[in-house]
Structures are given as structure tokens and as C-alpha cells.
Design a protein around this motif. Structure first.
Motif, PDB file in Angstrom:
ATOM      1  N   UNK A 198       0.826  -1.211   0.000  1.00  0.00           N
ATOM      2  CA  UNK A 198       0.000   0.000   0.000  1.00  0.00           C
ATOM      3  C   UNK A 198       0.860   1.261   0.000  1.00  0.00           C
ATOM      4  N   UNK A 199       2.089   1.153   0.471  1.00  0.00           N
ATOM      5  CA  UNK A 199       2.988   2.313   0.496  1.00  0.00           C
ATOM      6  C   UNK A 199       3.571   2.619  -0.888  1.00  0.00           C
ATOM      7  N   UNK A 200       3.438   1.684  -1.809  1.00  0.00           N
ATOM      8  CA  UNK A 200       3.920   1.928  -3.167  1.00  0.00           C
ATOM      9  C   UNK A 200       3.149   3.064  -3.840  1.00  0.00           C
ATOM     10  N   UNK A 201       1.923   3.342  -3.369  1.00  0.00           N
ATOM     11  CA  UNK A 201       1.182   4.480  -3.914  1.00  0.00           C
ATOM     12  C   UNK A 201       1.888   5.799  -3.617  1.00  0.00           C
ATOM     13  N   UNK A 202       2.649   5.835  -2.532  1.00  0.00           N
ATOM     14  CA  UNK A 202       3.460   7.014  -2.236  1.00  0.00           C
ATOM     15  C   UNK A 202       4.734   6.993  -3.060  1.00  0.00           C
ATOM     16  N   UNK A 203       5.434   5.872  -3.047  1.00  0.00           N
ATOM     17  CA  UNK A 203       6.702   5.783  -3.766  1.00  0.00           C
ATOM     18  C   UNK A 203       6.531   6.056  -5.263  1.00  0.00           C
ATOM     19  N   UNK A 204       5.365   5.704  -5.794  1.00  0.00           N
ATOM     20  CA  UNK A 204       5.109   5.883  -7.221  1.00  0.00           C
ATOM     21  C   UNK A 204       4.904   7.340  -7.615  1.00  0.00           C
ATOM     22  N   UNK A 205       4.811   8.250  -6.643  1.00  0.00           N
ATOM     23  CA  UNK A 205       4.633   9.665  -6.981  1.00  0.00           C
ATOM     24  C   UNK A 205       5.838  10.195  -7.757  1.00  0.00           C
ATOM     25  N   UNK A 206       7.012   9.632  -7.497  1.00  0.00           N
ATOM     26  CA  UNK A 206       8.203   9.912  -8.305  1.00  0.00           C
ATOM     27  C   UNK A 206       8.449  11.411  -8.462  1.00  0.00           C
ATOM     28  N   UNK A 207       8.857  12.043  -7.377  1.00  0.00           N
ATOM     29  CA  UNK A 207       9.107  13.488  -7.377  1.00  0.00           C
ATOM     30  C   UNK A 207      10.532  13.747  -6.871  1.00  0.00           C
ATOM     31  N   UNK A 208      11.530  13.546  -7.710  1.00  0.00           N
ATOM     32  CA  UNK A 208      12.924  13.715  -7.287  1.00  0.00           C
ATOM     33  C   UNK A 208      13.166  15.105  -6.703  1.00  0.00           C
ATOM     34  N   UNK A 209      13.838  15.127  -5.570  1.00  0.00           N
ATOM     35  CA  UNK A 209      14.141  16.396  -4.932  1.00  0.00           C
ATOM     36  C   UNK A 209      13.042  16.904  -4.014  1.00  0.00           C
ATOM     37  N   UNK A 210      11.812  16.404  -4.207  1.00  0.00           N
ATOM     38  CA  UNK A 210      10.688  16.854  -3.374  1.00  0.00           C
ATOM     39  C   UNK A 210      10.148  15.748  -2.475  1.00  0.00           C
ATOM     40  N   UNK A 211      10.332  14.502  -2.898  1.00  0.00           N
ATOM     41  CA  UNK A 211       9.851  13.376  -2.109  1.00  0.00           C
ATOM     42  C   UNK A 211      10.942  12.327  -2.008  1.00  0.00           C
ATOM     43  N   UNK A 212      11.260  11.951  -0.773  1.00  0.00           N
ATOM     44  CA  UNK A 212      12.230  10.894  -0.517  1.00  0.00           C
ATOM     45  C   UNK A 212      11.472   9.691   0.027  1.00  0.00           C
ATOM     46  N   UNK A 213      11.392   8.632  -0.766  1.00  0.00           N
ATOM     47  CA  UNK A 213      10.676   7.422  -0.363  1.00  0.00           C
ATOM     48  C   UNK A 213      11.635   6.386   0.178  1.00  0.00           C
ATOM     49  N   UNK A 214      11.319   5.862   1.350  1.00  0.00           N
ATOM     50  CA  UNK A 214      12.178   4.875   2.004  1.00  0.00           C
ATOM     51  C   UNK A 214      11.334   3.657   2.353  1.00  0.00           C
ATOM     52  N   UNK A 215      11.729   2.511   1.856  1.00  0.00           N
ATOM     53  CA  UNK A 215      11.003   1.272   2.149  1.00  0.00           C
ATOM     54  C   UNK A 215      11.719   0.495   3.241  1.00  0.00           C
TER      55      UNK A 215
END
Length: 263
Positions: A198-215
Motif C-alpha cells: 500500500x505504500x507503493x502508492x506514495x513511492x510511485x509519486x516519483x518526485x525527485x528532490x521533493x519526495x524521498x521514499x524509504x522502504x
């Protein structure tokens, strides 16, 4: 995927400590270890202390798959700016229409899974979770659930760690919830930590420099660019984020003092 706690990643994290950054965390498997009985999930005392510390430094939220009242009581008193439940749906999109739809789904799963011991259906009012950690026929349970979902309208099946979630396909997901909280709290950037599908919905936003996704845990095919080796690493990550922010505050204060002195 790259280890976020590796020394070479410090330079990547430092700009987030300088900016208006939203910190967002999943609960199960991220802030709290995965346990056999979901109702027994709890944060370690050290994690609670660190989360309280970091929430005083950054706008901090929890976005969980749990029902809102459930997760809210588990994080009370920590200084969080928001708690979001049901994979992004609660409380801001929890409508009677969605509740009625989920209420109609439950008997279908109860009937289909009646002969499968070790399976628990968790009714979260606005979504369902089918837990099968104690089942000896996990593959069969997944297949049965998938078959029922195929017969439903506007239903989305999301896998997890020995659990599958059935959520309304027209409901907000975790990525939408993160964007809403970032906008509401006037944050320029965000760091999100989660461990599940379910957290992949966040990681998929793909916003380099604005969003850092950590699994939490490496997974082939994940959209997260960074990972923690295990759930136990969450304390080290939170401690690092707090220290970077505190160091930044000290430096800014010193620069202001020098500027004032030089008049």
C-alpha cells in the motif's frame, strides 16, 4: 535501492533538514514491529521517545492502513500534526456511501472463507483486511480472496505481509493523503517511510528532490529509491533526522548571531 543509513547518504538528507519538510510514517512494520496478532502491535519505548523528539522539529504525520480510531489511539501524545487511517481515506473522505459498500462486501468473504481456519476478517468500516498469518493454506486464501474481489464493483485488492486489503477503488490512497497533508501544512518536501504494498502508492509519486521514499526492507520492483535493512532501523533513521535538524538550527542561530554582531 540504496541504504538510507549509509554514510554517503547524509549529504542527500541534509537539504531536507534545511527545508520545510513533512515527515510521514506508516505504522505497522514501520514504526511498530509486525506481530502475529495485529491488535498487539505497539511501538518500542525508544521509538516513541524519538518520534516525539522529531515531531517537535518537523511537521510529522502517520498514514496507516489501520482504521483511524485504532491508529490514532496508538500514537496519542506524540505531537503529530495529523493521523490518517484506512490507507488514506480516513478521516477526510470517510463517507456513508463507502461504508455501505464495504458492509455489503463482508458477508461475501465470510462465506467464501468459512472453511479456512486461521483466517481473520478485519472490518475497518471503510475497507476490509483479510489476515491469514495463522493459516496453513495461504496460497489458497489469496486465490479465494482474489476470486471474490473479481466479482465486486469498485474494489481494489492490495497485498501485504500475510494480509490482503480490499479497499474502494475510488477512495483516496496513501499517495493522495501525503500530498494533501504536504499542501495543508505548507511543506515544500516530504520524507515517507513504509514497508508494504500500500505504500507503493506514495513511492510511485516519483518526485525527485521533493519526495524521498524509504522502504523498510529491500524489495525488487519497489518504486522506493532507498531502504532500511529492517524495521529495527527506524530508530536510527529518526535519530539521524532529528540530529540533522538540530544541527541545522544551531548553525542558523550562530549565523544570525554573527550577522547581528557585524551589524
Amino acid at each position: 535501492m540504496r541504504d538510507i543509513l549509509a554514510a554517503r547518504q547524509r549529504a542527500l538528507l541534509e537539504p531536507f533538514a534545511w527545508s520545510r519538510t513533512l515527515l510521514a510514517f506508516d505504522f505497522d512494520g514501520t514504526l511498530a514491529p509486525i506481530v502475529e496478532r495485529p491488535e498487539d502491535a505497539v511501538m518500542r519505548p525508544a521509538t516513541r521517545r524519538l518520534l516525539t523528539r522529531v515531531a517537535a522539529l518537523y511537521p510529522t504525520v502517520v498514514i496507516s492502513g489501520r482504521a483511524y480510531p485504532d491508529v490514532e489511539k496508538r500514537v496519542q501524545g506524540l505531537g503529530l500534526r495529523a493521523v490518517v487511517g484506512n490507507h488514506g481515506l480516513e478521516p477526510w473522505k470517510a463517507t456513508p456511501r463507502i461504508h455501505r459498500r464495504v458492509r455489503e462486501w463482508r458477508p461475501l468473504f465470510e462465506e467464501a472463507l468459512a472453511s479456512e481456519p486461521g483466517v481473520e476478517i478485519e472490518d475497518k468500516n471503510y475497507s476490509l483486511a483479510i489476515h491469514f498469518r495463522r493459516s496453513r493454506s495461504k496460497k489458497k486464501v489469496r486465490a479465494v480472496v482474489a476470486e471474490v474481489v473479481r466479482g465486486l464493483q469498485k474494489a481494489r485488492l492490495i497485498g501485504g505481509i500475510e494480509v490482503v486489503n480490499i479497499v474502494p477503488s475510488d477512495a483516496p490512497h496513501k499517495g493522495m493523503a501525503l500530498e494533501r497533508e504536504r499542501s495543508r501544512l505548507s511543506c515544500d518536501t516530504a520524507i515517507y517511510v513504509g514497508d508494504d504494498e500500500t505504500d507503493e502508492d506514495v513511492f510511485a509519486l516519483d518526485q525527485p528532490g521533493r519526495l524521498l521514499g524509504i522502504r523498510v526492507g529491500r524489495r525488487p520492483g519497489s518504486r522506493a529509491e532507498f531502504y532500511l535493512e529492517s524495521q529495527a532501523g527506524i530508530d536510527s533513521l529518526i535519530r539521524l533526522l532529528a540530529r540533522l535538524r538540530e544541527d541545522t538550527g544551531t548553525l542558523v542561530k550562530r549565523l544570525e548571531e554573527l550577522e547581528a554582531a557585524n551589524g
